[in-house]
Design a protein around this motif. Structure first.
Motif, short mmCIF file in Angstrom:
data_model
loop_
_atom_site.label_atom_id
_atom_site.label_comp_id
_atom_site.label_asym_id
_atom_site.label_seq_id
_atom_site.Cartn_x
_atom_site.Cartn_y
_atom_site.Cartn_z
N UNK A 1 3.71 -28.18 -10.44
CA UNK A 1 4.29 -27.23 -9.47
C UNK A 1 3.24 -26.10 -9.53
N UNK A 2 2.93 -25.82 -8.23
CA UNK A 2 2.05 -24.65 -7.89
C UNK A 2 2.56 -23.29 -8.14
N UNK A 3 1.73 -22.28 -8.64
CA UNK A 3 2.16 -20.82 -9.02
C UNK A 3 2.20 -20.07 -7.83
N UNK A 4 3.19 -19.57 -7.34
CA UNK A 4 3.32 -18.54 -6.24
C UNK A 4 3.35 -17.46 -6.43
N UNK A 5 3.00 -17.10 -7.46
CA UNK A 5 3.12 -15.57 -8.03
C UNK A 5 2.37 -14.70 -7.21
N UNK A 6 1.10 -14.92 -6.56
CA UNK A 6 0.24 -13.93 -5.79
C UNK A 6 1.08 -13.91 -4.60
N UNK A 7 1.49 -14.85 -3.90
CA UNK A 7 2.31 -15.05 -2.83
C UNK A 7 3.60 -14.07 -2.81
N UNK A 8 4.37 -14.28 -3.87
CA UNK A 8 5.60 -13.48 -3.89
C UNK A 8 5.24 -11.78 -3.91
N UNK A 9 4.16 -11.78 -5.19
CA UNK A 9 3.94 -10.23 -5.05
C UNK A 9 3.34 -9.66 -3.76
N UNK A 10 2.74 -10.35 -2.97
CA UNK A 10 2.28 -9.91 -1.61
C UNK A 10 3.55 -9.90 -0.74
N UNK A 11 4.55 -10.55 -0.73
CA UNK A 11 5.49 -10.43 0.02
C UNK A 11 6.59 -9.01 -0.62
N UNK A 12 6.46 -9.06 -1.81
CA UNK A 12 7.25 -7.75 -2.24
C UNK A 12 6.59 -6.50 -1.63
N UNK A 13 5.24 -6.74 -1.77
CA UNK A 13 4.57 -5.30 -1.47
C UNK A 13 4.73 -5.21 -0.03
N UNK A 14 4.72 -6.35 0.93
CA UNK A 14 5.02 -6.01 2.35
C UNK A 14 6.42 -5.40 2.70
N UNK A 15 7.29 -6.01 2.12
CA UNK A 15 8.73 -5.49 2.35
C UNK A 15 8.83 -4.13 1.64
N UNK A 16 8.25 -3.76 0.56
CA UNK A 16 8.21 -2.15 0.13
C UNK A 16 7.54 -1.47 1.00
N UNK A 17 6.36 -1.65 1.60
CA UNK A 17 5.71 -0.86 2.79
C UNK A 17 6.45 -0.81 4.06
N UNK A 18 7.14 -2.05 4.42
CA UNK A 18 7.98 -1.65 5.55
C UNK A 18 9.14 -0.96 5.28
N UNK A 19 9.80 -0.93 4.33
CA UNK A 19 10.93 -0.07 3.80
C UNK A 19 10.55 1.31 3.86
N UNK A 20 9.14 1.65 3.17
CA UNK A 20 8.98 3.03 3.26
C UNK A 20 8.59 3.47 4.64
N UNK A 21 7.86 2.73 5.34
CA UNK A 21 7.45 3.30 6.57
C UNK A 21 8.71 3.57 7.45
N UNK A 22 9.61 2.54 7.24
CA UNK A 22 10.93 2.75 8.08
C UNK A 22 11.56 4.02 7.66
N UNK A 23 11.62 4.16 6.30
CA UNK A 23 12.50 5.64 5.74
C UNK A 23 11.90 6.78 6.39
N UNK A 24 10.34 6.79 6.16
CA UNK A 24 9.45 8.02 6.57
C UNK A 24 9.69 8.22 8.05
N UNK A 25 9.60 7.08 8.70
CA UNK A 25 9.81 7.07 10.25
C UNK A 25 11.06 7.89 10.92
N UNK A 26 12.09 7.84 9.75
CA UNK A 26 13.43 8.12 10.31
C UNK A 26 13.47 9.65 9.81
N UNK A 27 12.44 10.21 9.01
CA UNK A 27 12.66 11.41 8.33
C UNK A 27 13.59 11.69 7.09
#
Length: 98
Positions: A1-27
């Motif tokens: 079974x392949x290890x997808x840890x790096x892929x999942x970590x990257x996805x979590x990072x993208x979601x976090x950055x999008x969340x922060x960018x949206x929050x900041x953009x809305x002041x």
């Protein structure tokens, strides 16, 4: 079974950055978003920095508070012409939390 840890970590990072960018953009700061979501500011910070894996229901609460489709936090929609995202132009009522 392949290890997808790096892929999942990257996805979590993208979601976090999008969340922060949206929050900041809305002041909004973390405390204000915490008031709107009922999720603590430290917990929101952990999600934004990809140190906590948020449940879909948690992300849905955050998206609803930010007035964006949940998909905006989960996928890159900036390259899709004609799709509108973001605020619907209504203000925030934080009066009870001041």
């Amino acid at each position: 079974m392949p290890d997808h840890t790096d892929e999942l970590d990257a996805l979590l990072g993208l979601i976090g950055r999008r969340l922060r960018a949206t929050r900041v953009a809305q002041g909004l700061n973390l405390e204000q978003l915490a008031c709107l979501t009922g999720i603590s500011a430290p917990a929101l910070s952990l999600i934004e920095t990809a140190k906590r894996d948020a449940r879909v229901t948690t992300l849905a609460r955050i998206a609803r508070a930010l007035r964006v489709p949940l998909a905006d936090l989960l996928e890159d929609r900036t390259s899709r012409p004609g799709e509108a995202g973001g605020s619907n132009g209504q203000g925030y009522d934080l009066g009870d939390y001041r």
